[in-house]
Design an enzyme around this catalytic site. Structure first.
Site, PDB file in Angstrom:
ATOM      1  N   HIS A 189       0.796  -1.241  -0.062  1.00  0.00           N
ATOM      2  CA  HIS A 189      -0.133  -0.096   0.040  1.00  0.00           C
ATOM      3  C   HIS A 189       0.862   1.379   0.079  1.00  0.00           C
ATOM      4  O   HIS A 189       0.515   2.271  -0.042  1.00  0.00           O
ATOM      5  CB  HIS A 189      -1.042  -0.167   1.374  1.00  0.00           C
ATOM      6  CG  HIS A 189      -2.027  -0.860   1.024  1.00  0.00           C
ATOM      7  ND1 HIS A 189      -3.265  -0.616   0.811  1.00  0.00           N
ATOM      8  CD2 HIS A 189      -2.146  -2.372   1.213  1.00  0.00           C
ATOM      9  CE1 HIS A 189      -4.048  -1.773   0.700  1.00  0.00           C
ATOM     10  NE2 HIS A 189      -3.245  -2.962   1.156  1.00  0.00           N
ATOM     11  N   ASP A 191       3.506   9.135  -0.814  1.00  0.00           N
ATOM     12  CA  ASP A 191       2.377   8.579  -0.369  1.00  0.00           C
ATOM     13  C   ASP A 191       2.057   7.278  -1.415  1.00  0.00           C
ATOM     14  O   ASP A 191       2.258   7.768  -2.709  1.00  0.00           O
ATOM     15  CB  ASP A 191       0.920   9.488  -0.536  1.00  0.00           C
ATOM     16  CG  ASP A 191       0.037   9.166   0.740  1.00  0.00           C
ATOM     17  OD1 ASP A 191      -0.151   8.070   1.228  1.00  0.00           O
ATOM     18  OD2 ASP A 191      -0.540   9.912   1.083  1.00  0.00           O
TER      19      ASP A 191
HETATM   20  C1  GDG Z   1      -2.130   3.660   3.229  1.00  0.00           C
HETATM   21  C2  GDG Z   1      -1.168   4.665   2.268  1.00  0.00           C
HETATM   22  C3  GDG Z   1      -3.024   4.522   0.610  1.00  0.00           C
HETATM   23  C4  GDG Z   1      -9.127  10.405   7.550  1.00  0.00           C
HETATM   24  N1  GDG Z   1      -9.427  11.127   8.641  1.00  0.00           N
HETATM   25  C5  GDG Z   1     -10.858  10.592   8.903  1.00  0.00           C
HETATM   26  C6  GDG Z   1     -11.100   9.523   7.904  1.00  0.00           C
HETATM   27  N2  GDG Z   1      -9.945   9.197   7.112  1.00  0.00           N
HETATM   28  C7  GDG Z   1      -9.923   8.327   6.154  1.00  0.00           C
HETATM   29  C8  GDG Z   1      -9.776   9.181   4.718  1.00  0.00           C
HETATM   30  C9  GDG Z   1      -9.310   7.946   3.943  1.00  0.00           C
HETATM   31  C10 GDG Z   1      -8.365   7.084   4.843  1.00  0.00           C
HETATM   32  O1  GDG Z   1      -8.597   7.638   6.326  1.00  0.00           O
HETATM   33  C11 GDG Z   1      -6.924   7.653   4.600  1.00  0.00           C
HETATM   34  O2  GDG Z   1      -6.532   7.007   3.419  1.00  0.00           O
HETATM   35  P1  GDG Z   1      -5.173   7.587   2.611  1.00  0.00           P
HETATM   36  O3  GDG Z   1      -5.154   6.942   1.337  1.00  0.00           O
HETATM   37  O4  GDG Z   1      -5.351   9.003   2.508  1.00  0.00           O
HETATM   38  O5  GDG Z   1      -3.645   7.207   3.768  1.00  0.00           O
HETATM   39  P2  GDG Z   1      -3.483   6.132   4.763  1.00  0.00           P
HETATM   40  O6  GDG Z   1      -3.969   5.839   5.895  1.00  0.00           O
HETATM   41  O7  GDG Z   1      -1.909   6.676   4.907  1.00  0.00           O
HETATM   42  O8  GDG Z   1      -3.240   4.750   3.965  1.00  0.00           O
HETATM   43  C12 GDG Z   1      -1.821   5.332   1.372  1.00  0.00           C
HETATM   44  C13 GDG Z   1      -4.001   3.300   1.580  1.00  0.00           C
HETATM   45  O9  GDG Z   1      -3.080   3.107   2.530  1.00  0.00           O
HETATM   46  C14 GDG Z   1      -4.609   2.470   0.822  1.00  0.00           C
HETATM   47  O10 GDG Z   1      -3.732   1.899  -0.059  1.00  0.00           O
HETATM   48  O11 GDG Z   1      -3.735   5.244  -0.197  1.00  0.00           O
HETATM   49  O12 GDG Z   1      -1.101   5.806   0.533  1.00  0.00           O
HETATM   50  O13 GDG Z   1      -0.502   5.560   3.220  1.00  0.00           O
HETATM   51  O14 GDG Z   1     -10.307   7.006   3.356  1.00  0.00           O
HETATM   52  O15 GDG Z   1     -11.236   9.468   4.388  1.00  0.00           O
HETATM   53  N3  GDG Z   1     -12.388   8.655   7.629  1.00  0.00           N
HETATM   54  C15 GDG Z   1     -13.376   9.268   8.726  1.00  0.00           C
HETATM   55  N4  GDG Z   1     -12.954  10.125   9.540  1.00  0.00           N
HETATM   56  C16 GDG Z   1     -11.993  11.015   9.616  1.00  0.00           C
HETATM   57  O16 GDG Z   1     -11.740  12.050  10.282  1.00  0.00           O
HETATM   58  N5  GDG Z   1     -14.472   8.647   8.629  1.00  0.00           N
END
Ligand code: GDG
Length: 488
Positions: free
Chosen positions: A166, A373
């Site tokens: 990821h 990322d």
């Molecule tokens: C890893 C990789 C890759 C955030 N704040 C709230 C909330 N979130 C949710 C977002 C989004 C998720 O968390 C974050 O996903 P990301 O992709 O931005 O980042 P990572 O957590 O670092 O994930 C990344 C991912 O794995 C998947 O493969 O994309 O690059 O680092 O969905 O919406 N959700 C809620 N409340 C919040 O306050 N409900």
């Protein structure tokens, strides 16, 4: 999305990840993209999700707790305090995470961490082994469990085993600063398929493996001796129907109208990120300060809402970033605020998915500027939440995996506060027709390449026996939009 009858539907999927996070709605703010995406994929395949419960036990017993939550069967184990310290807080979060995000300065090398990581991967293999039937497809997720494939092979399993990374795969010169890098990377070649978020991370893996092991690249696979590992670019997507369905929710509507009402005459810029140094938050705040300095006409006309739920508070570098951001946001508000205008609202709490949807919709600009990322699902969520007739503009880091798929965003260098500030100014001034055109193209991509596409593409590659492999192509990038149409 139409579904064809494939071999994957007759084979059971066992997904394995560090945490099993279905059914933990109370913690939804901290559920990463993986949790949301994998639950959707598992429901489809009638599989089992195996992993750590998140709970600590006095002494590891290997006892498995079985549950069914949100339509997904789960099998979880508890870990000892020493496992959690050395494997999770240690090797995963203090060694691999910073190293794989190009932060050698924050990478901690400790023999205990590496030992704990190996031990927990062996424990995963030992406890999972009795659940595996000969035909099962096994899909291992992320950097916590890179050696699990080798551990299962060592126990005699000949199943098709795949791995999805990821996060980025680092350039060879960075990886080589890790003691034991050869063993770690060598273990990856025990998988039948490795999925990467973008071509850049896949190429970095090829660069390492071809030099270090003299593995040979045959069309879309790396061969080392008898083993052949297919390398797939398979970017993760959104559960788009579920996410876009929030448009009908009362919480989304109320949140959007609350924000719109409170910001009459002002454009809102929004950032939503786990509080993590990879997300480039300090640079983002500094860029916003530069924007207000260089563009006095924007003062009182814009506001930045940064949602940043805390994560990994047990690790010192995460406590440091929190302190830095508290200071920076205080400084900016002190310098620019007026009696009825707060330039930055910096919020250390999570919101429900529906509220988040309303927040995205109320924002004229989605600001997503990670330094590195793997993908970044927030970028896709922001686009999915926009009203097509009057969409906001995504300002996106060139160094997020998402940039390869979304070239119609305003792409910026997240290390340059000038470039970010200029990108925001450009987004704020963008005419409606251009906003619509860019949004339409990005929405088409994220609708087509959603989480079902992701899981089906990976599962199809995993289910394919080697002699069924497709004819060689010059690249193995799962069909993605033409990046040649990229615009700044
Ligand atoms: C890893 C990789 C890759 C955030 N704040 C709230 C909330 N979130 C949710 C977002 C989004 C998720 O968390 C974050 O996903 P990301 O992709 O931005 O980042 P990572 O957590 O670092 O994930 C990344 C991912 O794995 C998947 O493969 O994309 O690059 O680092 O969905 O919406 N959700 C809620 N409340 C919040 O306050 N409900």
């Amino acid at each position: 999305m139409p579904h064809t009858q494939t071999q994957t539907q007759t084979q059971r999927l066992i997904a394995v990840s560090n945490r099993v996070a279905v059914g933990t709605d109370g913690e939804s703010a901290n559920r990463g993209g993986l949790a949301v995406a994998l639950a959707a994929a598992l429901r489809q395949s009638n599989g089992i999700w195996f992993g750590w419960s998140g709970e600590q036990t006095e002494e590891f017993t290997g006892q498995i707790a079985f549950h069914r939550a949100d339509g997904v069967a789960t099998a979880t184990i508890d870990l000892e305090a020493q496992d959690i310290d050395e494997y999770y807080n240690g090797f995963a979060n203090r060694t691999l995470w910073p190293l794989f995000h190009y932060r050698l300065d924050l990478t901690e090398i400790a023999r205990d961490f590496a030992g704990g990581y190996a031990r927990v991967n062996e424990r995963f293999a030992d406890t999972l082994a009795p659940l595996i039937a000969p035909d099962d497809l096994i899909w291992v997720h992320d950097y916590h469990l890179m050696p699990l494939g080798s551990q299962l092979r060592a126990r005699g399993f000949a199943n098709r085993i795949g791995f999805f990374l990821h996060i980025p795969w680092p350039p060879p010169s960075l990886l080589m600063s890790l003691p034991g890098h050869r063993e770690l990377a060598r273990g990856m070649l025990d998988y039948d398929v490795i999925g990467f978020q973008s071509e850049e991370w896949r190429q970095a893996f090829i660069d390492y493996a071809t030099v270090q092991f003299e593995a040979t690249l045959e069309a879309e696979a790396l061969r080392l001796g008898e083993r052949c590992t297919r390398l797939l670019v398979c970017p993760i997507g959104l559960d788009i129907d579920d996410f876009a369905g929030a448009v009908h929710s009362m919480a989304a509507k109320q949140t959007e109208s609350r924000l719109v009402t409170s910001a009459v005459g002002r454009d809102m810029i929004v950032g939503v990120d786990r509080l993590d140094y990879s997300k480039g938050l300090q640079e983002r705040f500094a860029a916003y300060e530069l924007l207000l300095t260089d563009h006095p006409e924007l003062r009182e006309k814009v506001s930045l809402l940064q949602i940043a739920p805390p994560s990994r508070g047990d690790v010192a570098s995460y406590r440091q970033i929190r302190a830095d951001l508290d200071a920076l946001s205080g400084h900016i508000n002190g310098a620019f605020a007026s009696i009825d205008w707060v330039p930055i609202r910096y919020v250390n709490q999570g919101y429900s998915r529906d509220e988040l949807f309303g927040i995205y919709r109320a924002a004229r600009v989605g600001l997503v500027t990670p330094l590195r990322d793997g993908m970044n699902l927030v970028a896709k969520e922001y686009v999915a939440a926009q009203e097509p007739a009057d969409p906001g503009v995504l300002v996106l880091s060139r160094f997020a995996g998402a940039a390869a798929q979304l070239p119609q965003a305003v792409l910026v260098n997240p290390h340059s506060i000038e470039d970010i500030a200029e990108g925001i100014a450009r987004a704020l001034a963008m005419p409606l027709a251009e906003r619509q055109e860019r949004h339409q193209a990005m929405l088409a991509t994220i609708t087509k390449h959603d989480v079902l596409w992701w899981s089906e593409t990976f599962m199809a590659a995993l289910a394919e026996q080697p002699d069924e492999a497709p004819a060689p192509t010059s690249t193995n990038v799962a069909r993605l939009p033409d990046a040649a149409s990229a615009r700044r």
